[in-house]
Design a protein around this motif. Structure first.
Motif, PDB file in Angstrom:
ATOM      1  N   MET A   1       0.843  -1.198   0.000  1.00  0.00           N
ATOM      2  CA  MET A   1       0.000   0.000   0.000  1.00  0.00           C
ATOM      3  C   MET A   1       0.876   1.245   0.000  1.00  0.00           C
ATOM      4  N   ILE A   2       0.532   2.224  -0.834  1.00  0.00           N
ATOM      5  CA  ILE A   2       1.318   3.446  -0.925  1.00  0.00           C
ATOM      6  C   ILE A   2       1.056   4.320   0.301  1.00  0.00           C
ATOM      7  N   THR A   3       2.105   4.792   0.915  1.00  0.00           N
ATOM      8  CA  THR A   3       1.969   5.657   2.083  1.00  0.00           C
ATOM      9  C   THR A   3       1.443   7.022   1.649  1.00  0.00           C
ATOM     10  N   PRO A   4       0.373   7.520   2.288  1.00  0.00           N
ATOM     11  CA  PRO A   4      -0.169   8.821   1.894  1.00  0.00           C
ATOM     12  C   PRO A   4       0.800   9.952   2.209  1.00  0.00           C
ATOM     13  N   ASP A   5       0.627  11.067   1.504  1.00  0.00           N
ATOM     14  CA  ASP A   5       1.489  12.224   1.737  1.00  0.00           C
ATOM     15  C   ASP A   5       1.338  12.752   3.156  1.00  0.00           C
ATOM     16  N   TYR A   6       0.097  12.747   3.650  1.00  0.00           N
ATOM     17  CA  TYR A   6      -0.193  13.319   4.971  1.00  0.00           C
ATOM     18  C   TYR A   6      -1.156  12.399   5.716  1.00  0.00           C
ATOM     19  N   TYR A   7      -1.095  12.479   7.039  1.00  0.00           N
ATOM     20  CA  TYR A   7      -2.063  11.721   7.821  1.00  0.00           C
ATOM     21  C   TYR A   7      -3.438  12.390   7.703  1.00  0.00           C
ATOM     22  N   TYR A   8      -3.451  13.714   7.903  1.00  0.00           N
ATOM     23  CA  TYR A   8      -4.679  14.488   7.719  1.00  0.00           C
ATOM     24  C   TYR A   8      -4.421  15.618   6.739  1.00  0.00           C
ATOM     25  N   VAL A   9      -5.435  15.899   5.917  1.00  0.00           N
ATOM     26  CA  VAL A   9      -5.435  17.113   5.107  1.00  0.00           C
ATOM     27  C   VAL A   9      -6.635  17.954   5.557  1.00  0.00           C
ATOM     28  N   ILE A  10      -6.358  19.190   5.942  1.00  0.00           N
ATOM     29  CA  ILE A  10      -7.406  20.133   6.324  1.00  0.00           C
ATOM     30  C   ILE A  10      -7.588  21.100   5.162  1.00  0.00           C
ATOM     31  N   VAL A  11      -8.750  21.058   4.546  1.00  0.00           N
ATOM     32  CA  VAL A  11      -9.034  21.920   3.397  1.00  0.00           C
ATOM     33  C   VAL A  11      -9.675  23.205   3.911  1.00  0.00           C
ATOM     34  N   GLY A  12      -8.909  24.267   3.898  1.00  0.00           N
ATOM     35  CA  GLY A  12      -9.386  25.551   4.391  1.00  0.00           C
ATOM     36  C   GLY A  12      -8.639  25.977   5.637  1.00  0.00           C
ATOM     37  N   GLY A  13      -8.028  27.160   5.573  1.00  0.00           N
ATOM     38  CA  GLY A  13      -7.272  27.679   6.710  1.00  0.00           C
ATOM     39  C   GLY A  13      -7.967  28.845   7.375  1.00  0.00           C
ATOM     40  N   GLY A  14      -9.291  28.753   7.514  1.00  0.00           N
ATOM     41  CA  GLY A  14     -10.052  29.777   8.218  1.00  0.00           C
ATOM     42  C   GLY A  14     -10.255  29.395   9.670  1.00  0.00           C
ATOM     43  N   LEU A  15     -11.365  29.842  10.255  1.00  0.00           N
ATOM     44  CA  LEU A  15     -11.625  29.619  11.672  1.00  0.00           C
ATOM     45  C   LEU A  15     -11.606  28.138  12.041  1.00  0.00           C
ATOM     46  N   ALA A  16     -12.418  27.326  11.362  1.00  0.00           N
ATOM     47  CA  ALA A  16     -12.536  25.914  11.722  1.00  0.00           C
ATOM     48  C   ALA A  16     -11.233  25.155  11.459  1.00  0.00           C
ATOM     49  N   GLY A  17     -10.645  25.373  10.288  1.00  0.00           N
ATOM     50  CA  GLY A  17      -9.423  24.651   9.945  1.00  0.00           C
ATOM     51  C   GLY A  17      -8.284  24.959  10.890  1.00  0.00           C
ATOM     52  N   LEU A  18      -8.116  26.231  11.246  1.00  0.00           N
ATOM     53  CA  LEU A  18      -7.006  26.603  12.129  1.00  0.00           C
ATOM     54  C   LEU A  18      -7.269  26.187  13.576  1.00  0.00           C
ATOM     55  N   GLN A  19      -8.521  26.293  14.041  1.00  0.00           N
ATOM     56  CA  GLN A  19      -8.806  25.806  15.400  1.00  0.00           C
ATOM     57  C   GLN A  19      -8.553  24.308  15.495  1.00  0.00           C
ATOM     58  N   LEU A  20      -8.950  23.570  14.469  1.00  0.00           N
ATOM     59  CA  LEU A  20      -8.718  22.124  14.472  1.00  0.00           C
ATOM     60  C   LEU A  20      -7.232  21.805  14.453  1.00  0.00           C
ATOM     61  N   ALA A  21      -6.479  22.456  13.581  1.00  0.00           N
ATOM     62  CA  ALA A  21      -5.036  22.201  13.493  1.00  0.00           C
ATOM     63  C   ALA A  21      -4.335  22.559  14.799  1.00  0.00           C
ATOM     64  N   LEU A  22      -4.733  23.659  15.419  1.00  0.00           N
ATOM     65  CA  LEU A  22      -4.117  24.077  16.679  1.00  0.00           C
ATOM     66  C   LEU A  22      -4.380  23.054  17.772  1.00  0.00           C
TER      67      LEU A  22
END
Length: 378
Positions: A1-22
């Protein structure tokens, strides 16, 4: 199985995306998991102002630019003073939030910021297709609202759309200790519209004209109504516009959750995280992010139990009333703010009330249209 580039991809760096990433970045459970935040904008402008109520001190107090313990609600018939204690109403500029969160995340070895626009997510191959590249991951968090929600005849859609200007006056015109939640004295046709004021000093304030309507309008309408309010209500003749903001927030009972799968979770507006009956999102997003993180750590689907069905029904009834009889807005909000304490209102909007408390609030809003909407939605 090919290893994915990232474990998670967050589409959008606004309020929800940045709060989740933080939140992910601060939890050792996720240490070593590569996460990409993909956003077409560099988020270098103060594009919006977030406000929220909160008891005591909170996680964002070091960023808030102003807070109030007192407010006002004004309609054509009444002027109600709002003593918020033990709550505070807090104001946060989006650029302060963006800069703070990005500074913390950019120091992490696990977080990667990518400027690109995602056009499609293929869940079979677990690939997000961007305009510049493609990105694979084990799971995607997507903040892009599906276009279908605006065309679903079974669902109500009310747009909170607004324009605000921060003005500076030569003389003292504002009480910086009191904000105005809603002022209905300036009207536009038979619609639900009001003016919202956030004073930051005696001669500076954000003055915003806001609609809760099933339709949008031209920018000239906001400009004319802002000018009318400042001239006729505030009695200000000379002022300087320091900055301006405008936006459109969909308030809808559309079932966004049906798009969630084992490999994709809708977040933010796309996940139904905007409180459908009020348009508030900042604290709601914080609450949803905490639940989402707990779900992952408990081995559940990330989207499990994010939405409270009972309060979704309440929101659906209210939205249907405004969609069918938008002229009732001033009357309904006048009842809301004069027949209930502001503390009960905040707890209701935070979905923390008991059924008996909710029944009291719903009865305070009674109108025949409520019965029609009740049977339609329930």
């Amino acid at each position: 199985m090919i290893t994915p580039d990232y474990y998670y991809v967050i589409v959008g760096g606004g309020l929800a995306g940045l709060q989740l990433a933080l939140r992910i970045n601060r939890d050792l459970f996720f240490k070593g998991k590569k996460i990409a935040i993909i956003e077409p904008s560099d988020k270098s402008e103060n594009d919006k102002t977030w406000c929220f109520w909160e008891e005591g001190r909170g996680n964002w107090d070091h960023l808030i630019s102003r807070e109030w313990k007192r407010g006002k609600f004004i309609s054509s018939e009444v002027s109600e003073d709002l003593d918020l204690k033990p709550y505070s109403y807090k104001m946060l500029n989006s650029l302060d939030f963006y800069d703070h969160v990005k500074a913390e995340l950019e120091s992490s070895d696990d977080i990667f910021f990518i400027q690109d626009k995602i056009t499609r997510i293929d869940q079979v191959t677990r690939t997000a297709l961007g305009e510049n590249a493609k990105y694979t991951a084990t799971h995607f968090f997507d903040s892009r609202p599906p276009s279908e929600f605006e065309n679903d005849e079974k669902c109500a859609v009310i747009y909170q759309h607004f324009k605000g200007i921060k003005i500076k006056t030569e003389n003292a015109h504002f009480d910086p200790e009191v904000f105005t939640m809603m002022d209905y004295r300036i009207k536009y046709k038979e619609s639900t519209c009001f003016t919202y004021i956030l004073p930051t000093s005696k001669n500076e304030a954000l003055v915003e004209f806001t609609f809760f309507t099933p339709y949008l309008t031209e920018e000239a309408v906001y400009d004319n109504k802002l000018e009318e309010y400042i001239r006729d209500i505030l009695n200000i003749k000379n002022y300087e516009i320091i900055e301006s903001e405008k936006g459109v927030i969909p308030m809808t009972d559309y079932p966004f959750h049906k798009f969630n799968t084992d490999y994709l979770t809708r977040i933010g507006t796309a996940g139904g995280w905007v409180k459908a009956s009020s348009g508030y999102s900042f604290k709601n997003t914080e609450t949803k992010v905490e639940q989402l993180i707990d779900n992952i750590k408990s081995g559940l689907r990330p989207s499990a139990n994010l939405m409270n069905k009972k309060f979704q029904r309440y929101d659906a009834i209210f939205l249907d009333v405004l969609e069918k009889r938008n002229d009732l807005g001033e009357s309904l909000f006048t009842k809301f703010y004069t027949k209930n304490s502001i503390q009960d209102i905040f707890r209701f909007l935070d979905e923390e009330t008991s059924f008996s408390e909710e029944l009291k609030i719903m009865m305070s809003l009674y109108h025949p249209q409520f019965l029609k909407s009740f049977f339609k939605k329930i």
